[in-house]
Design a protein around this motif. Structure first.
Motif, PDB file in Angstrom:
ATOM      1  N   HIS A 123       0.783  -1.038  -0.114  1.00 51.84           N
ATOM      2  CA  HIS A 123      -0.009   0.067   0.104  1.00 51.84           C
ATOM      3  C   HIS A 123       0.745   1.270   0.029  1.00 51.84           C
ATOM      4  CE1 HIS A 123      -3.703  -2.117   1.954  1.00 51.84           C
ATOM      5  NE2 HIS A 123      -3.661  -2.140   0.497  1.00 51.84           N
ATOM      6  N   ASN A 124       2.097   1.154   0.589  1.00 52.67           N
ATOM      7  CA  ASN A 124       2.896   2.446   0.820  1.00 52.67           C
ATOM      8  C   ASN A 124       3.960   2.140   0.217  1.00 52.67           C
ATOM      9  OD1 ASN A 124       1.257   3.761   2.982  1.00 52.67           O
ATOM     10  ND2 ASN A 124       1.550   1.843   3.903  1.00 52.67           N
ATOM     11  N   SER A 125       4.069   1.741  -1.162  1.00 51.02           N
ATOM     12  CA  SER A 125       5.145   1.735  -1.888  1.00 51.02           C
ATOM     13  C   SER A 125       4.672   1.614  -3.451  1.00 51.02           C
ATOM     14  CB  SER A 125       6.081   0.485  -1.676  1.00 51.02           C
ATOM     15  OG  SER A 125       5.515  -0.612  -2.367  1.00 51.02           O
ATOM     16  N   THR A 126       5.552   1.951  -4.137  1.00 46.68           N
ATOM     17  CA  THR A 126       5.141   1.673  -5.838  1.00 46.68           C
ATOM     18  C   THR A 126       5.488   0.135  -6.322  1.00 46.68           C
ATOM     19  OG1 THR A 126       7.111   2.316  -6.486  1.00 46.68           O
ATOM     20  CG2 THR A 126       5.483   4.188  -6.347  1.00 46.68           C
ATOM     21  N   ALA A 127       5.889  -0.769  -5.380  1.00 45.81           N
ATOM     22  CA  ALA A 127       6.099  -1.888  -5.874  1.00 45.81           C
ATOM     23  C   ALA A 127       5.034  -2.808  -6.538  1.00 45.81           C
ATOM     24  CB  ALA A 127       6.751  -2.733  -4.773  1.00 45.81           C
ATOM     25  N   ASP A 128       5.272  -3.668  -7.355  1.00 41.94           N
ATOM     26  CA  ASP A 128       4.445  -4.652  -7.931  1.00 41.94           C
ATOM     27  C   ASP A 128       4.128  -5.722  -6.828  1.00 41.94           C
ATOM     28  OD1 ASP A 128       4.229  -3.577 -10.727  1.00 41.94           O
ATOM     29  OD2 ASP A 128       6.277  -4.223 -10.791  1.00 41.94           O
ATOM     30  N   ILE A 129       4.944  -6.099  -6.073  1.00 43.71           N
ATOM     31  CA  ILE A 129       4.815  -7.424  -5.171  1.00 43.71           C
ATOM     32  C   ILE A 129       5.619  -6.981  -3.827  1.00 43.71           C
ATOM     33  CG2 ILE A 129       5.192  -9.688  -5.040  1.00 43.71           C
ATOM     34  CD1 ILE A 129       5.550  -9.677  -8.274  1.00 43.71           C
ATOM     35  N   SER A 130       5.260  -7.535  -2.936  1.00 46.33           N
ATOM     36  CA  SER A 130       5.944  -7.525  -1.737  1.00 46.33           C
ATOM     37  C   SER A 130       6.148  -8.952  -1.197  1.00 46.33           C
ATOM     38  CB  SER A 130       5.374  -6.687  -0.533  1.00 46.33           C
ATOM     39  OG  SER A 130       4.105  -6.836  -0.214  1.00 46.33           O
ATOM     40  N   THR A 131       7.394  -9.270  -0.511  1.00 48.59           N
ATOM     41  CA  THR A 131       7.491 -10.654   0.140  1.00 48.59           C
ATOM     42  C   THR A 131       8.471 -10.602   1.080  1.00 48.59           C
ATOM     43  OG1 THR A 131       8.023 -12.865  -0.711  1.00 48.59           O
ATOM     44  CG2 THR A 131       9.625 -11.223  -1.379  1.00 48.59           C
ATOM     45  N   LEU A 132       8.751 -11.763   1.881  1.00 47.89           N
ATOM     46  CA  LEU A 132       9.387 -11.650   3.079  1.00 47.89           C
ATOM     47  C   LEU A 132      10.842 -12.474   3.286  1.00 47.89           C
ATOM     48  CD1 LEU A 132       6.531 -13.014   5.387  1.00 47.89           C
ATOM     49  CD2 LEU A 132       7.445 -11.067   5.591  1.00 47.89           C
ATOM     50  N   LEU A 133      11.650 -12.025   3.580  1.00 48.95           N
ATOM     51  CA  LEU A 133      12.889 -12.585   4.048  1.00 48.95           C
ATOM     52  C   LEU A 133      13.238 -12.640   5.273  1.00 48.95           C
ATOM     53  CD1 LEU A 133      15.419 -10.754   1.338  1.00 48.95           C
ATOM     54  CD2 LEU A 133      14.096 -13.097   0.999  1.00 48.95           C
ATOM     55  N   ARG A 134      14.162 -13.801   5.799  1.00 51.17           N
ATOM     56  CA  ARG A 134      14.919 -13.793   7.105  1.00 51.17           C
ATOM     57  C   ARG A 134      16.302 -14.258   6.979  1.00 51.17           C
ATOM     58  NH1 ARG A 134      15.778 -18.988   8.731  1.00 51.17           N
ATOM     59  NH2 ARG A 134      14.474 -20.547   7.272  1.00 51.17           N
ATOM     60  N   LYS A 135      16.943 -13.429   7.695  1.00 60.52           N
ATOM     61  CA  LYS A 135      18.478 -13.651   7.771  1.00 60.52           C
ATOM     62  C   LYS A 135      18.865 -14.964   8.277  1.00 60.52           C
ATOM     63  CE  LYS A 135      22.893 -11.300   8.815  1.00 60.52           C
ATOM     64  NZ  LYS A 135      23.562 -10.145   9.634  1.00 60.52           N
TER      65      LYS A 135
END
Length: 248
Positions: A123-135
């Protein structure tokens, strides 16, 4: 008012395929008298930003189970090659949905705050997709092709995903590794675009559908999390989840 409008246009869709090559009928296995798909559905319902949860299934068995616990469920084709394709079929039936959270049907421990962080990032970016990463620091995970790694830029946008350990540790003391957690939030137009495109060479090579998006110039926003959910791929995974669930 703008935030409320966005919430009304956001749906969590759970792709649910009956047959799995590694664990038969895994979404119907029960822990504490609840099937895995119900655990996932109830986790999704705890989201504060999504207004709707839908299971997109390919079998009457799953359809009837979801109906049985009062969930929203829609039948989809048995021919889909990926969860994103299955979700896209449902989204095409619902012109009101503008944001979609793809929650895997075999992730019963997904946290609702993490779900909302992905929706919020979109909602708060212009990205097409968002996803998760963990170190990750465990050598076995870093080297395992079953653990997908990702490198990203200074703005937390993905550069590449690979089953190979990336970045290559030419200078080992500088290397940091991040594992991908396979949950995505999409803009409607981004999901429909991605699923209409042909498979890219890098996608075929790595067997990672998110590479189709990157290959075609789409942007994927990265959210870092400490969450390490138990995805259910084997009977050992299920027994681990069952022991956790029954201990609560």
């Amino acid at each position: 008012m703008e935030n409320l409008e966005k919430i009304e246009k956001t749906a969590i869709i759970i792709p649910a395929r009956l047959n799995s090559s590694r664990l038969k009928n895994k979404l119907l296995l029960c822990a504490k008298n609840k099937p895995v798909i119900q655990w996932v559905y109830e986790a999704a319902e705890k989201s504060k930003l999504a207004s709707n949860v839908i299971v997109a299934c390919d079998s009457e068995e799953i359809y009837n189970v979801v109906k049985g616990f009062g969930g929203n469920v829609e039948m989809t084709s048995t021919e889909h090659k990926s969860g994103s394709d299955r979700i896209a079929e449902v989204v095409k039936r619902h012109p009101e949905i503008e944001y979609i959270l793809n929650l895997q049907g075999d992730e019963p421990q997904m946290d609702s705050d993490v779900i909302d962080s992905l929706i919020n990032a979109l909602h708060n970016s212009t990205a097409d997709i968002s996803t998760l990463l963990r170190k990750i620091t465990d050598k076995e995970q870093i080297e395992s092709p079953n653990c997908v790694k990702c490198v990203f830029n200074s703005e937390n946008y993905a550069l590449y995903f690979s089953r190979y350990p990336i970045p290559y540790k030419r200078n080992e003391e500088a290397a940091e590794y991040y594992a991908h957690i396979g949950m995505y939030a999409y803009r409607r137009e981004s999901l429909l675009k991605m699923t209409s495109l042909p498979m890219a060479m890098i996608e075929k090579t790595e067997s990672l559908e998110q590479l189709r998006a990157l290959y075609n110039g789409m942007t994927i926003k990265i959210i870092l999390t400490n969450l390490n959910p138990v995805g259910i791929d084997t009977i050992q995974d299920f027994e681990k989840f069952k022991s956790i669930a029954e201990a609560d």
